[in-house]
Enzyme design. Sequence first.
Site, mmCIF file in Angstrom:
data_model
loop_
_atom_site.group_PDB
_atom_site.id
_atom_site.type_symbol
_atom_site.label_atom_id
_atom_site.label_comp_id
_atom_site.label_asym_id
_atom_site.label_seq_id
_atom_site.Cartn_x
_atom_site.Cartn_y
_atom_site.Cartn_z
ATOM 1 N N GLU A 1 0.844 -1.179 0.000
ATOM 2 C CA GLU A 1 0.000 0.000 0.000
ATOM 3 C C GLU A 1 0.885 1.236 0.000
ATOM 4 O O GLU A 1 2.113 1.137 0.100
ATOM 5 C CB GLU A 1 -0.940 0.001 1.210
ATOM 6 N N HIS B 1 -4.138 2.921 7.737
ATOM 7 C CA HIS B 1 -2.961 2.509 8.485
ATOM 8 C C HIS B 1 -2.065 3.702 8.793
ATOM 9 O O HIS B 1 -1.951 4.635 7.989
ATOM 10 C CB HIS B 1 -2.160 1.477 7.687
#
Length: 297
Positions: free
Chosen positions: A211, A249
């Site tokens: 990511e 995150h």
Amino acid sequence: MSIFINASSRVLVQGMTGKEGRKHTQRMIMSGTRIVGGVTPGKSGESVLFEEDPVPVFGSMVEAVAATNADVSVVFVPPKFAKAAVLEAVEAEIALCVVITEGIPVHDSIEFLAAAKESGTRVVGPNCPGLISPGKSNVGIIPAHISGPGRIGLVSKSGTLTYQMMYELRDHGFSTAVGIGGDPVVGTTHIDVLQAFQDDPETDIIVMIGEIGGDAEERAAEYIAANITKPVVGYVAGFTAPPGKTMGHAGAIITGSAGTAAAKKEALEAAGVLVGETPSLTAQLARDAIARLRGSR
């Protein structure tokens, strides 16, 4: 075969008497994991019933490892207690410590990861879903019913995408799926898992999910080019993420042109990784890679 865990893994649950620890201990037992005890300070000598089978509770990791010969622990304690819990596991010389807890201060993670590295304890996480070798052991919160055993190795920063990819490729199954976590600092990295799958004779291809944020995927791409001979299929989440904003995150943030999904995709493709535009297209690339392998044998 599998990586990091197997059917013989003996697992302690740190925080088993709490709500989350108890719930996920039940799920891990139902998926075949050998849970040999729980650890909660002040509750030594107690036990918790799971399907009428009592699981003993110990007051410390040192006590628990001495009594059970455990080699794996999984941490479900609140963030403010997580550092002490992991340091206890390290002191007990546990081989693998899986840290599920989300929201641990970065300086706490840096401290316990340094201690673990020095002692030889492998840490997966923090802020991760854990890992599963379907049919053998399940350490963490990954749903066991979404896929079965097979010959694909999966490593992912994202828990949700771990689950989706396992479901998308349920017709082939997995040797091991590892969620390494999305915090800025983690113990086990993409590179560690890639090399373990490279060395595992029962893993044929590798699916790697990254990511935005940091440069872990770019470093993994360099490593793949130099060290990995098995086919690798990749996906990078966050193509539409706005710069400067944390996306889910703690580690998922881009600044300027650094850490973008496009830059990571470019680096992976330059290393020979087939990168899908969506999870479903990535799963199809994995199926195609498996078909090519079977056709070449």
